[in-house]
Design a protein around this motif. Structure first.
Motif, mmCIF file in Angstrom:
data_model
loop_
_atom_site.group_PDB
_atom_site.id
_atom_site.type_symbol
_atom_site.label_atom_id
_atom_site.label_comp_id
_atom_site.label_asym_id
_atom_site.label_seq_id
_atom_site.Cartn_x
_atom_site.Cartn_y
_atom_site.Cartn_z
ATOM 1 N N ASN A 2 0.837 -1.191 0.000
ATOM 2 C CA ASN A 2 0.000 0.000 0.000
ATOM 3 C C ASN A 2 0.877 1.249 0.000
ATOM 4 O O ASN A 2 2.085 1.180 0.195
ATOM 5 N N GLU A 3 0.255 2.397 -0.181
ATOM 6 C CA GLU A 3 1.026 3.628 -0.289
ATOM 7 C C GLU A 3 1.686 4.057 1.015
ATOM 8 O O GLU A 3 2.573 4.895 1.022
ATOM 9 N N HIS A 4 1.280 3.482 2.155
ATOM 10 C CA HIS A 4 1.847 3.863 3.443
ATOM 11 C C HIS A 4 3.035 2.998 3.853
ATOM 12 O O HIS A 4 3.746 3.344 4.767
ATOM 13 N N SER A 5 3.243 1.902 3.202
ATOM 14 C CA SER A 5 4.319 0.990 3.576
ATOM 15 C C SER A 5 5.497 1.146 2.636
ATOM 16 O O SER A 5 5.326 1.300 1.436
ATOM 17 N N GLN A 6 6.679 1.098 3.215
ATOM 18 C CA GLN A 6 7.880 1.157 2.395
ATOM 19 C C GLN A 6 8.552 -0.200 2.294
ATOM 20 O O GLN A 6 9.600 -0.326 1.689
ATOM 21 N N ILE A 7 7.951 -1.209 2.885
ATOM 22 C CA ILE A 7 8.499 -2.559 2.833
ATOM 23 C C ILE A 7 8.080 -3.206 1.516
ATOM 24 O O ILE A 7 6.903 -3.248 1.183
ATOM 25 N N LEU A 8 9.071 -3.665 0.771
ATOM 26 C CA LEU A 8 8.791 -4.378 -0.467
ATOM 27 C C LEU A 8 8.918 -5.867 -0.199
ATOM 28 O O LEU A 8 9.970 -6.332 0.247
ATOM 29 N N VAL A 9 7.857 -6.587 -0.443
ATOM 30 C CA VAL A 9 7.850 -8.027 -0.222
ATOM 31 C C VAL A 9 8.269 -8.705 -1.521
ATOM 32 O O VAL A 9 7.616 -8.540 -2.551
ATOM 33 N N PRO A 10 9.381 -9.452 -1.508
ATOM 34 C CA PRO A 10 9.811 -10.145 -2.726
ATOM 35 C C PRO A 10 8.752 -11.144 -3.192
ATOM 36 O O PRO A 10 8.050 -11.747 -2.373
ATOM 37 N N GLU A 11 8.668 -11.316 -4.476
ATOM 38 C CA GLU A 11 7.691 -12.256 -5.041
ATOM 39 C C GLU A 11 7.869 -13.664 -4.478
ATOM 40 O O GLU A 11 6.897 -14.361 -4.211
ATOM 41 N N ALA A 12 9.126 -14.075 -4.298
ATOM 42 C CA ALA A 12 9.381 -15.426 -3.772
ATOM 43 C C ALA A 12 8.763 -15.602 -2.390
ATOM 44 O O ALA A 12 8.320 -16.698 -2.042
ATOM 45 N N PHE A 13 8.724 -14.545 -1.604
ATOM 46 C CA PHE A 13 8.086 -14.648 -0.295
ATOM 47 C C PHE A 13 6.578 -14.548 -0.439
ATOM 48 O O PHE A 13 5.834 -15.325 0.163
ATOM 49 N N ALA A 14 6.097 -13.623 -1.230
ATOM 50 C CA ALA A 14 4.656 -13.459 -1.431
ATOM 51 C C ALA A 14 4.035 -14.748 -1.962
ATOM 52 O O ALA A 14 2.892 -15.074 -1.629
ATOM 53 N N ASP A 15 4.791 -15.511 -2.754
ATOM 54 C CA ASP A 15 4.278 -16.768 -3.312
ATOM 55 C C ASP A 15 3.848 -17.747 -2.224
ATOM 56 O O ASP A 15 2.969 -18.574 -2.444
ATOM 57 N N ILE A 16 4.452 -17.644 -1.049
ATOM 58 C CA ILE A 16 4.072 -18.507 0.071
ATOM 59 C C ILE A 16 2.604 -18.282 0.426
ATOM 60 O O ILE A 16 1.903 -19.201 0.835
ATOM 61 N N TYR A 17 2.137 -17.068 0.236
ATOM 62 C CA TYR A 17 0.795 -16.679 0.654
ATOM 63 C C TYR A 17 -0.168 -16.447 -0.505
ATOM 64 O O TYR A 17 -1.189 -15.805 -0.340
ATOM 65 N N ARG A 18 0.139 -16.984 -1.658
ATOM 66 C CA ARG A 18 -0.772 -16.873 -2.800
ATOM 67 C C ARG A 18 -1.850 -17.947 -2.688
ATOM 68 O O ARG A 18 -1.585 -19.054 -2.215
ATOM 69 N N SER A 19 -3.045 -17.624 -3.152
ATOM 70 C CA SER A 19 -4.141 -18.587 -3.083
ATOM 71 C C SER A 19 -3.857 -19.805 -3.950
ATOM 72 O O SER A 19 -4.294 -20.907 -3.641
ATOM 73 N N ARG A 20 -3.096 -19.607 -5.014
ATOM 74 C CA ARG A 20 -2.623 -20.707 -5.861
ATOM 75 C C ARG A 20 -1.450 -20.186 -6.675
ATOM 76 O O ARG A 20 -1.307 -18.974 -6.846
ATOM 77 N N PRO A 21 -0.572 -21.075 -7.139
ATOM 78 C CA PRO A 21 0.592 -20.619 -7.911
ATOM 79 C C PRO A 21 0.181 -19.729 -9.090
ATOM 80 O O PRO A 21 -0.776 -20.032 -9.803
ATOM 81 N N GLY A 22 0.877 -18.643 -9.255
ATOM 82 C CA GLY A 22 0.610 -17.733 -10.361
ATOM 83 C C GLY A 22 -0.505 -16.731 -10.098
ATOM 84 O O GLY A 22 -0.711 -15.809 -10.874
ATOM 85 N N SER A 23 -1.228 -16.898 -9.010
ATOM 86 C CA SER A 23 -2.317 -15.996 -8.672
ATOM 87 C C SER A 23 -1.768 -14.718 -8.057
ATOM 88 O O SER A 23 -0.719 -14.717 -7.418
ATOM 89 N N ALA A 24 -2.481 -13.638 -8.215
ATOM 90 C CA ALA A 24 -2.096 -12.386 -7.570
ATOM 91 C C ALA A 24 -2.745 -12.281 -6.188
ATOM 92 O O ALA A 24 -2.315 -11.493 -5.358
ATOM 93 N N ARG A 25 -3.744 -13.102 -5.935
ATOM 94 C CA ARG A 25 -4.512 -13.035 -4.687
ATOM 95 C C ARG A 25 -3.744 -13.672 -3.531
ATOM 96 O O ARG A 25 -3.273 -14.794 -3.623
ATOM 97 N N LEU A 26 -3.642 -12.925 -2.441
ATOM 98 C CA LEU A 26 -2.993 -13.418 -1.234
ATOM 99 C C LEU A 26 -4.044 -13.976 -0.279
ATOM 100 O O LEU A 26 -5.171 -13.492 -0.242
ATOM 101 N N VAL A 27 -3.665 -14.966 0.515
ATOM 102 C CA VAL A 27 -4.596 -15.568 1.471
ATOM 103 C C VAL A 27 -4.615 -14.814 2.796
ATOM 104 O O VAL A 27 -5.459 -15.085 3.643
#
Length: 111
Positions: A2-27
């Motif tokens: 979001n615009e208030h956070s300066q933390i960039l989450v790497p895709e490799a980490f975000a993938d842990i929390y994706r609803s399914r591989p390749g999805s943009a939706r986080l759980v």
């Protein structure tokens, strides 16, 4: 992020929390994923010196050091999901400029 956070989450980490591989939706909400990433990144950074100590002090091979770190991170009460523990160890290897270990892969299910 979001615009208030300066933390960039790497895709490799975000993938842990994706609803399914390749999805943009986080759980989990993005703020929670960012907080989990910050915890895991801090943990990997904090483990660099102990890992070097194991390498030289205990005369272990790099991959054995990383396997032992993974075992510790996966122990009951460690507070990490299995996939987070793998990410931390892979990040640790990257920080130490060691070869990536062969580790078990886990489905990107948040625990």
């Amino acid at each position: 992020m979001n615009e208030h956070s300066q933390i960039l989450v790497p895709e490799a980490f975000a993938d842990i929390y994706r609803s399914r591989p390749g999805s943009a939706r986080l759980v989990l909400p993005l703020a929670e994923v960012a907080a989990r990433h910050e915890l895991c990144e801090d943990l990997a950074q904090a483990m660099t010196e102990p890992a070097r100590t194991m390498l030289f002090g205990a005369h272990l091979a790099e991959d054995e050091v990383l396997r032992r770190c993974l075992a510790g991170l996966r122990a009951e009460g460690a507070g990490l999901a299995a996939a987070e523990a793998v990410w931390v160890v892979r990040r640790l290897a990257e920080l130490l400029d060691w070869e990536q270990p062969e580790l078990p892969e886990f489905l990107p299910e948040a625990k």
